[in-house]
Design a protein around this motif. Sequence first.
Motif, PDB file in Angstrom:
ATOM      1  N   ALA A   1       5.027 -10.060   4.045  1.00 35.24           N
ATOM      2  CA  ALA A   1       5.032  -8.821   4.887  1.00 35.24           C
ATOM      3  C   ALA A   1       5.391  -7.629   3.903  1.00 35.24           C
ATOM      4  O   ALA A   1       6.381  -6.838   4.157  1.00 35.24           O
ATOM      5  CB  ALA A   1       5.833  -8.658   5.875  1.00 35.24           C
ATOM      6  N   TYR A   2       4.695  -7.585   2.903  1.00 32.29           N
ATOM      7  CA  TYR A   2       4.850  -6.588   1.759  1.00 32.29           C
ATOM      8  C   TYR A   2       4.785  -5.208   2.477  1.00 32.29           C
ATOM      9  O   TYR A   2       3.509  -4.796   3.003  1.00 32.29           O
ATOM     10  CB  TYR A   2       4.102  -6.849   0.422  1.00 32.29           C
ATOM     11  N   SER A   3       5.784  -4.349   1.947  1.00 26.92           N
ATOM     12  CA  SER A   3       5.544  -2.902   2.245  1.00 26.92           C
ATOM     13  C   SER A   3       5.936  -2.084   1.402  1.00 26.92           C
ATOM     14  O   SER A   3       7.119  -2.305   0.839  1.00 26.92           O
ATOM     15  CB  SER A   3       6.454  -2.637   3.662  1.00 26.92           C
ATOM     16  N   SER A   4       5.184  -1.092   0.729  1.00 30.33           N
ATOM     17  CA  SER A   4       5.638   0.065  -0.350  1.00 30.33           C
ATOM     18  C   SER A   4       5.689   1.267   0.440  1.00 30.33           C
ATOM     19  O   SER A   4       4.915   1.606   1.605  1.00 30.33           O
ATOM     20  CB  SER A   4       4.366  -0.226  -1.179  1.00 30.33           C
ATOM     21  N   GLU A   5       6.764   2.052  -0.001  1.00 31.18           N
ATOM     22  CA  GLU A   5       6.805   3.427   0.515  1.00 31.18           C
ATOM     23  C   GLU A   5       5.623   4.454   0.204  1.00 31.18           C
ATOM     24  O   GLU A   5       5.288   5.024   0.901  1.00 31.18           O
ATOM     25  CB  GLU A   5       8.095   3.822  -0.052  1.00 31.18           C
ATOM     26  N   THR A   6       5.112   4.081  -0.915  1.00 32.42           N
ATOM     27  CA  THR A   6       3.955   4.717  -1.515  1.00 32.42           C
ATOM     28  C   THR A   6       2.741   3.941  -1.683  1.00 32.42           C
ATOM     29  O   THR A   6       2.756   3.069  -2.712  1.00 32.42           O
ATOM     30  CB  THR A   6       4.300   5.547  -2.644  1.00 32.42           C
ATOM     31  N   CYS A   7       1.764   3.756  -1.115  1.00 33.69           N
ATOM     32  CA  CYS A   7       0.533   3.181  -1.113  1.00 33.69           C
ATOM     33  C   CYS A   7      -0.292   3.614  -2.232  1.00 33.69           C
ATOM     34  O   CYS A   7      -0.399   4.787  -2.122  1.00 33.69           O
ATOM     35  CB  CYS A   7      -0.228   2.636   0.000  1.00 33.69           C
ATOM     36  N   GLU A   8      -0.719   2.719  -3.153  1.00 35.71           N
ATOM     37  CA  GLU A   8      -1.596   3.373  -4.314  1.00 35.71           C
ATOM     38  C   GLU A   8      -2.910   2.662  -4.170  1.00 35.71           C
ATOM     39  O   GLU A   8      -3.497   1.898  -4.881  1.00 35.71           O
ATOM     40  CB  GLU A   8      -1.163   3.070  -5.789  1.00 35.71           C
ATOM     41  N   ARG A   9      -3.667   2.983  -2.955  1.00 32.50           N
ATOM     42  CA  ARG A   9      -5.090   2.559  -2.582  1.00 32.50           C
ATOM     43  C   ARG A   9      -6.291   3.527  -2.685  1.00 32.50           C
ATOM     44  O   ARG A   9      -5.826   4.708  -2.446  1.00 32.50           O
ATOM     45  CB  ARG A   9      -5.068   1.792  -1.381  1.00 32.50           C
TER      46      ARG A   9
ATOM     47  N   PRO B   1      -1.370 -10.026  -7.292  1.00 30.83           N
ATOM     48  CA  PRO B   1      -1.339  -9.899  -5.619  1.00 30.83           C
ATOM     49  C   PRO B   1       0.147  -9.575  -4.980  1.00 30.83           C
ATOM     50  O   PRO B   1       1.044 -10.166  -5.375  1.00 30.83           O
ATOM     51  CB  PRO B   1      -1.910 -11.223  -5.024  1.00 30.83           C
ATOM     52  N   CYS B   2       0.173  -8.499  -4.001  1.00 32.14           N
ATOM     53  CA  CYS B   2       1.449  -8.316  -3.571  1.00 32.14           C
ATOM     54  C   CYS B   2       1.439  -9.263  -1.943  1.00 32.14           C
ATOM     55  O   CYS B   2       2.532  -9.562  -1.694  1.00 32.14           O
ATOM     56  CB  CYS B   2       1.808  -7.052  -3.183  1.00 32.14           C
ATOM     57  N   TYR B   3       0.342  -9.034  -1.207  1.00 32.08           N
ATOM     58  CA  TYR B   3       0.245  -9.620  -0.238  1.00 32.08           C
ATOM     59  C   TYR B   3      -0.147 -11.088   0.179  1.00 32.08           C
ATOM     60  O   TYR B   3       0.481 -11.888   0.871  1.00 32.08           O
ATOM     61  CB  TYR B   3      -1.004  -8.880   0.597  1.00 32.08           C
ATOM     62  N   ILE B   4      -0.864 -11.769  -0.733  1.00 25.16           N
ATOM     63  CA  ILE B   4      -1.296 -13.086  -0.705  1.00 25.16           C
ATOM     64  C   ILE B   4      -0.557 -13.953  -2.113  1.00 25.16           C
ATOM     65  O   ILE B   4      -1.605 -13.518  -3.107  1.00 25.16           O
ATOM     66  CB  ILE B   4      -2.845 -13.389  -0.358  1.00 25.16           C
TER      67      ILE B   4
ATOM     68  N   GLY C   1       3.668  -5.612   7.633  1.00 22.13           N
ATOM     69  CA  GLY C   1       3.867  -4.728   6.115  1.00 22.13           C
ATOM     70  C   GLY C   1       3.095  -3.555   6.267  1.00 22.13           C
ATOM     71  O   GLY C   1       2.714  -2.626   7.351  1.00 22.13           O
ATOM     72  N   ASP C   2       2.250  -3.437   5.347  1.00 27.15           N
ATOM     73  CA  ASP C   2       1.372  -1.949   4.942  1.00 27.15           C
ATOM     74  C   ASP C   2      -0.259  -2.369   5.620  1.00 27.15           C
ATOM     75  O   ASP C   2      -0.996  -1.548   5.676  1.00 27.15           O
ATOM     76  CB  ASP C   2       0.973  -2.088   3.742  1.00 27.15           C
ATOM     77  N   ILE C   3      -0.309  -3.650   6.194  1.00 29.45           N
ATOM     78  CA  ILE C   3      -1.614  -4.045   6.731  1.00 29.45           C
ATOM     79  C   ILE C   3      -1.675  -3.891   8.402  1.00 29.45           C
ATOM     80  O   ILE C   3      -0.768  -4.547   8.887  1.00 29.45           O
ATOM     81  CB  ILE C   3      -2.165  -5.368   6.209  1.00 29.45           C
TER      82      ILE C   3
ATOM     83  N   ARG D   1      -8.603 -10.699  -1.492  1.00 29.57           N
ATOM     84  CA  ARG D   1      -7.625 -10.208  -2.456  1.00 29.57           C
ATOM     85  C   ARG D   1      -8.034  -8.927  -2.892  1.00 29.57           C
ATOM     86  O   ARG D   1      -7.532  -7.633  -2.989  1.00 29.57           O
ATOM     87  CB  ARG D   1      -7.013 -11.033  -3.455  1.00 29.57           C
ATOM     88  N   LYS D   2      -9.466  -9.009  -3.365  1.00 33.87           N
ATOM     89  CA  LYS D   2     -10.005  -7.670  -3.654  1.00 33.87           C
ATOM     90  C   LYS D   2     -10.034  -6.474  -2.877  1.00 33.87           C
ATOM     91  O   LYS D   2     -10.123  -5.285  -3.249  1.00 33.87           O
ATOM     92  CB  LYS D   2     -11.554  -8.006  -4.296  1.00 33.87           C
ATOM     93  N   GLN D   3     -10.206  -6.835  -1.616  1.00 34.67           N
ATOM     94  CA  GLN D   3     -10.455  -5.875  -0.523  1.00 34.67           C
ATOM     95  C   GLN D   3      -8.821  -5.256  -0.039  1.00 34.67           C
ATOM     96  O   GLN D   3      -8.626  -4.300   0.116  1.00 34.67           O
ATOM     97  CB  GLN D   3     -10.917  -6.373   0.568  1.00 34.67           C
ATOM     98  N   ILE D   4      -7.841  -5.993  -0.174  1.00 31.24           N
ATOM     99  CA  ILE D   4      -6.436  -5.690   0.349  1.00 31.24           C
ATOM    100  C   ILE D   4      -5.659  -5.407  -0.490  1.00 31.24           C
ATOM    101  O   ILE D   4      -4.570  -4.504  -0.592  1.00 31.24           O
ATOM    102  CB  ILE D   4      -6.027  -6.562   1.323  1.00 31.24           C
ATOM    103  N   GLU D   5      -5.661  -6.071  -1.926  1.00 30.33           N
ATOM    104  CA  GLU D   5      -4.676  -5.756  -2.805  1.00 30.33           C
ATOM    105  C   GLU D   5      -5.116  -4.547  -3.746  1.00 30.33           C
ATOM    106  O   GLU D   5      -6.238  -4.344  -4.333  1.00 30.33           O
ATOM    107  CB  GLU D   5      -4.689  -7.048  -3.971  1.00 30.33           C
ATOM    108  N   SER D   6      -3.974  -3.805  -4.234  1.00 32.87           N
ATOM    109  CA  SER D   6      -4.102  -2.729  -5.192  1.00 32.87           C
ATOM    110  C   SER D   6      -4.479  -3.288  -6.565  1.00 32.87           C
ATOM    111  O   SER D   6      -5.398  -2.730  -7.485  1.00 32.87           O
ATOM    112  CB  SER D   6      -3.032  -1.644  -5.353  1.00 32.87           C
ATOM    113  N   ASN D   7      -3.876  -4.328  -6.850  1.00 33.45           N
ATOM    114  CA  ASN D   7      -4.212  -5.286  -8.272  1.00 33.45           C
ATOM    115  C   ASN D   7      -4.275  -6.627  -7.875  1.00 33.45           C
ATOM    116  O   ASN D   7      -3.407  -7.559  -7.678  1.00 33.45           O
ATOM    117  CB  ASN D   7      -3.309  -5.047  -9.304  1.00 33.45           C
ATOM    118  N   PRO D   8      -5.776  -6.960  -7.733  1.00 36.23           N
ATOM    119  CA  PRO D   8      -5.820  -8.580  -7.350  1.00 36.23           C
ATOM    120  C   PRO D   8      -5.258  -9.424  -8.170  1.00 36.23           C
ATOM    121  O   PRO D   8      -5.221 -10.673  -7.953  1.00 36.23           O
ATOM    122  CB  PRO D   8      -7.439  -8.560  -7.208  1.00 36.23           C
TER     123      PRO D   8
END
Length: 111
Positions: free
Chosen positions: A103-111, A88-91, A13-15, A78-85
């Motif tokens: 394997a979450y993937s966004s077209e526009t990442c908001e980090r 969560p989208c990933y875990i 995904g995004d990671i 989660r605090k490190q990888i999620e935009s909103n822990p």
Amino acid sequence: DPASAETAPFRVGDIYIDPARQEAKVCGQPVSLRHREFSLLLYFMRNPGIVLSAGQICENAWGMEYIQPIDRAIHELRKQIESNPRQPCYIQTVHRVGYRFTAYSSETCER
């Protein structure tokens, strides 16, 4: 070569993660992970979509028996990888079973 496969960088995904260099990026941005968090992320990324119990995580990510809750380590990752822990989208938590890495993937990442 199995040894090089274990250390080869890969993306889910995004990671992006590079086991040999102990580096991780979310949406192209580096994230700072302690060794325990990095090992946890690596184990999750090698097992996307699979529900993993606390016992499996302790044994396979950290090489130790399950003797204490792993909530804190999950929270810190989660605090490190999620935009909103808190959402969560990933875990994802699978109630009373464990955790699943998506394997979450966004077209526009908001980090």
